[in-house]
Scaffold this motif. Structure first.
Motif, PDB file in Angstrom:
ATOM      1  N   ARG A  11      39.519  73.710  15.454  1.00  0.00           N
ATOM      2  CA  ARG A  11      40.537  74.188  14.529  1.00  0.00           C
ATOM      3  C   ARG A  11      40.992  73.026  13.653  1.00  0.00           C
ATOM      4  N   THR A  12      41.492  73.345  12.486  1.00  0.00           N
ATOM      5  CA  THR A  12      42.123  72.332  11.638  1.00  0.00           C
ATOM      6  C   THR A  12      43.569  72.743  11.420  1.00  0.00           C
ATOM      7  N   GLU A  13      44.452  71.781  11.568  1.00  0.00           N
ATOM      8  CA  GLU A  13      45.875  71.987  11.314  1.00  0.00           C
ATOM      9  C   GLU A  13      46.372  70.798  10.527  1.00  0.00           C
ATOM     10  N   GLY A  14      46.936  71.071   9.381  1.00  0.00           N
ATOM     11  CA  GLY A  14      47.347  69.988   8.518  1.00  0.00           C
ATOM     12  C   GLY A  14      46.143  69.154   8.127  1.00  0.00           C
ATOM     13  N   ARG A  15      46.213  67.844   8.391  1.00  0.00           N
ATOM     14  CA  ARG A  15      45.134  66.927   8.022  1.00  0.00           C
ATOM     15  C   ARG A  15      44.240  66.574   9.203  1.00  0.00           C
ATOM     16  N   ALA A  16      44.417  67.268  10.311  1.00  0.00           N
ATOM     17  CA  ALA A  16      43.681  66.921  11.530  1.00  0.00           C
ATOM     18  C   ALA A  16      42.707  68.017  11.932  1.00  0.00           C
ATOM     19  N   GLY A  17      41.559  67.575  12.453  1.00  0.00           N
ATOM     20  CA  GLY A  17      40.611  68.480  13.065  1.00  0.00           C
ATOM     21  C   GLY A  17      40.688  68.335  14.573  1.00  0.00           C
ATOM     22  N   PHE A  18      40.797  69.444  15.294  1.00  0.00           N
ATOM     23  CA  PHE A  18      40.966  69.426  16.738  1.00  0.00           C
ATOM     24  C   PHE A  18      39.727  69.990  17.424  1.00  0.00           C
ATOM     25  N   ILE A  19      39.224  69.236  18.398  1.00  0.00           N
ATOM     26  CA  ILE A  19      38.119  69.673  19.250  1.00  0.00           C
ATOM     27  C   ILE A  19      38.705  69.904  20.644  1.00  0.00           C
ATOM     28  N   THR A  20      38.603  71.129  21.146  1.00  0.00           N
ATOM     29  CA  THR A  20      39.097  71.436  22.486  1.00  0.00           C
ATOM     30  C   THR A  20      37.925  71.807  23.374  1.00  0.00           C
ATOM     31  N   LEU A  21      37.642  70.975  24.368  1.00  0.00           N
ATOM     32  CA  LEU A  21      36.628  71.301  25.371  1.00  0.00           C
ATOM     33  C   LEU A  21      37.193  72.414  26.234  1.00  0.00           C
ATOM     34  N   ASN A  22      36.473  73.530  26.345  1.00  0.00           N
ATOM     35  CA  ASN A  22      37.079  74.755  26.853  1.00  0.00           C
ATOM     36  C   ASN A  22      36.307  75.364  28.033  1.00  0.00           C
ATOM     37  N   ARG A  44      30.490  67.681  10.180  1.00  0.00           N
ATOM     38  CA  ARG A  44      31.125  68.436   9.099  1.00  0.00           C
ATOM     39  C   ARG A  44      32.451  67.793   8.682  1.00  0.00           C
ATOM     40  N   TRP A  45      33.244  67.361   9.656  1.00  0.00           N
ATOM     41  CA  TRP A  45      34.540  66.786   9.318  1.00  0.00           C
ATOM     42  C   TRP A  45      34.426  65.397   8.713  1.00  0.00           C
ATOM     43  N   GLU A  46      33.350  64.703   9.021  1.00  0.00           N
ATOM     44  CA  GLU A  46      33.138  63.396   8.393  1.00  0.00           C
ATOM     45  C   GLU A  46      33.021  63.540   6.882  1.00  0.00           C
ATOM     46  N   ALA A  50      39.535  66.856   3.460  1.00  0.00           N
ATOM     47  CA  ALA A  50      40.789  67.446   3.923  1.00  0.00           C
ATOM     48  C   ALA A  50      41.114  67.064   5.365  1.00  0.00           C
ATOM     49  N   VAL A  51      40.111  66.571   6.102  1.00  0.00           N
ATOM     50  CA  VAL A  51      40.314  66.149   7.488  1.00  0.00           C
ATOM     51  C   VAL A  51      40.353  64.626   7.525  1.00  0.00           C
ATOM     52  N   THR A  52      41.477  64.076   7.903  1.00  0.00           N
ATOM     53  CA  THR A  52      41.625  62.618   7.937  1.00  0.00           C
ATOM     54  C   THR A  52      41.664  62.059   9.353  1.00  0.00           C
ATOM     55  N   THR A  53      41.875  62.900  10.354  1.00  0.00           N
ATOM     56  CA  THR A  53      41.941  62.483  11.757  1.00  0.00           C
ATOM     57  C   THR A  53      41.251  63.538  12.606  1.00  0.00           C
ATOM     58  N   LYS A 200      48.997  65.964  12.987  1.00  0.00           N
ATOM     59  CA  LYS A 200      48.600  66.913  11.951  1.00  0.00           C
ATOM     60  C   LYS A 200      48.980  66.429  10.550  1.00  0.00           C
ATOM     61  N   ASP A 201      50.005  65.581  10.469  1.00  0.00           N
ATOM     62  CA  ASP A 201      50.568  65.274   9.153  1.00  0.00           C
ATOM     63  C   ASP A 201      50.674  63.800   8.813  1.00  0.00           C
ATOM     64  N   VAL A 202      50.647  62.922   9.829  1.00  0.00           N
ATOM     65  CA  VAL A 202      50.823  61.497   9.533  1.00  0.00           C
ATOM     66  C   VAL A 202      49.647  60.716  10.101  1.00  0.00           C
ATOM     67  N   PRO A 203      49.391  59.503   9.591  1.00  0.00           N
ATOM     68  CA  PRO A 203      48.289  58.701  10.128  1.00  0.00           C
ATOM     69  C   PRO A 203      48.433  58.468  11.622  1.00  0.00           C
ATOM     70  N   ALA A 204      47.284  58.329  12.289  1.00  0.00           N
ATOM     71  CA  ALA A 204      47.284  58.218  13.744  1.00  0.00           C
ATOM     72  C   ALA A 204      48.104  57.035  14.230  1.00  0.00           C
ATOM     73  N   ASP A 205      48.010  55.886  13.544  1.00  0.00           N
ATOM     74  CA  ASP A 205      48.753  54.720  14.035  1.00  0.00           C
ATOM     75  C   ASP A 205      50.252  54.937  13.957  1.00  0.00           C
ATOM     76  N   LEU A 206      50.712  55.624  12.921  1.00  0.00           N
ATOM     77  CA  LEU A 206      52.142  55.909  12.811  1.00  0.00           C
ATOM     78  C   LEU A 206      52.574  56.907  13.887  1.00  0.00           C
ATOM     79  N   ALA A 207      51.760  57.926  14.113  1.00  0.00           N
ATOM     80  CA  ALA A 207      52.092  58.899  15.149  1.00  0.00           C
ATOM     81  C   ALA A 207      52.216  58.227  16.509  1.00  0.00           C
TER      82      ALA A 207
END
Length: 371
Positions: A11-22, A44-46, A50-53, A200-207
């Protein structure tokens, strides 16, 4: 809306792409199809501005990933091993890709993270552990050898801590994962939802600066003296002897633990780890591990170890040979020969990817732990 396959949710939310092992009932153990799905998502996300993380997580409450599907490997090894070799080819290529991923790759290493789970997390640029994390490379207990770049990572841990973890297969918590270089940051489990929201919205280091904290104390730093003294021994037999003679209860317990592992796996693991230390790149180590993994399919201990731990669950493996002195140098050398199907060849193609290494930046955790 999540996409992907039933075992890998995307899934993508905001600027992040999420991979969930299910595969929560199997603690998200990796199948070949899951490896291919994760690789496809990263590809694909590389290319997607729109996907930054990218964030990888595990479904359920038990952990990110317990490793590869070893029951499938057991069945395949009995049938000739071709499917396992193909699985490892794609899995190890994925491990290398993660290590060079040009965007922040955030691995939420909550709960159990073992074997192949380390491969899809500890090569990332941002590795987050919690107080629930239990990180391990437990392969010697099933007659196998740490793979997925595990010998490369553990070979670069301080002193002989990596040798200790590789041979014993011991589980470590958050502080020790940071100390040994398998993780970067500690975030309390209760803070993970807030961290995910911020990613989803801020750079990973800031989060991470918003949520990282000091981890609970570990144990390896206090054990470093006897670990370093014992594991510098030249052979597995002498390591065990030094552990028994160290005069430390924990060292004696460790010796007894080692004697319950596959003697062949112990000797090959020690040799692989020491070879990996001399290698310059992860790709070279993965090529080496691929030879070793393929060799495991041709011996008795991998099938027997999985039988005892997972299939019959009698916890009583019958190793062949049964003792360390019976494992000859010639037998150990056999594991490093090129497999019948040819080498993996990752190192040969790594030069082009080398420039991307570290492009995403390592995690900067103001409250990171370790010693």
């Amino acid at each position: 809306m999540p996409t992907g396959s039933p075992d890998v949710l995307l899934r993508t939310e905001g600027r992040a792409g999420f991979i969930t092992l299910n595969r929560p009932r199997a603690i998200n153990a990796l199948t070949h199809a899951m490896v291919l799905a994760v690789d496809d998502a990263l590809s694909r996300w590389e290319r997607d501005p729109a996907v930054t993380t990218v964030v990888i997580e595990g479904a359920g409450e038990r952990g990110l990933c317990a490793g590869g599907d070893i029951r499938a490997i057991h069945d395949d090894a009995r049938a000739g091993g071709s499917a396992s070799a193909a699985f490892w080819q794609d899995e190890y290529r994925l491990n290398a890709r993660i290590s060079h991923y040009p965007k922040p790759y955030v691995a939420l290493m909550d709960g159990i993270v073992m074997g192949g789970g380390v491969g899809v997390s500890a090569h990332g640029s941002v590795r987050v552990v919690t107080e629930r994390s239990r990180v391990a490379m437990p392969e010697t207990g099933i007659g196998f050898v740490p793979d997925v770049g595990g010998t490369y990572l553990l070979g670069r841990a301080p002193g002989e801590l990596g040798t200790h973890l590789a041979l014993t297969g011991g589980q470590i918590g958050a502080a020790d994962a940071v100390l040994t270089g398998l993780a970067d940051c500690f975030v309390p489990a209760a803070e993970l939802p807030a961290l995910i929201h911020d990613l989803k919205d801020v750079p990973a280091d800031l989060a991470l600066t918003r949520h990282a904290a000091a981890p609970p104390p570990g144990v390896l730093a206090e054990q470093r003296e006897w670990i370093d003294a014992c594991y510098t021994a030249p052979t597995a037999e002498e390591i065990v002897e030094r552990l028994f003679d160290a005069g430390v209860p924990a060292a004696k317990e460790t010796a007894e633990t080692l004697l319950a592992k596959s003697p062949t796996a112990l000797k090959v693991t020690l040799a692989t780890l020491r070879r990996s230390r001399a290698l310059a790149t992860l790709e070279e180590a993965l090529d080496l591990e691929y030879r070793v993994s393929c060799a495991a399919l041709t011996g008795p201990d991998l099938v027997e170890g999985i039988r005892a731990q997972v299939v019959d669950k009698d916890r009583n493996p019958r190793w062949t040979p049964a003792t360390l002195p019976e494992v000859t140098d010639a037998e150990v050398a056999r594991w490093f020969a090129a497999p019948a199907g040819g080498d993996l060849g990752l190192a040969a193609g790594a030069a082009g990817a080398a420039g991307a290494a570290g492009a995403a930046g390592a995690a900067d955790c103001g409250a990171r732990g370790g010693a």
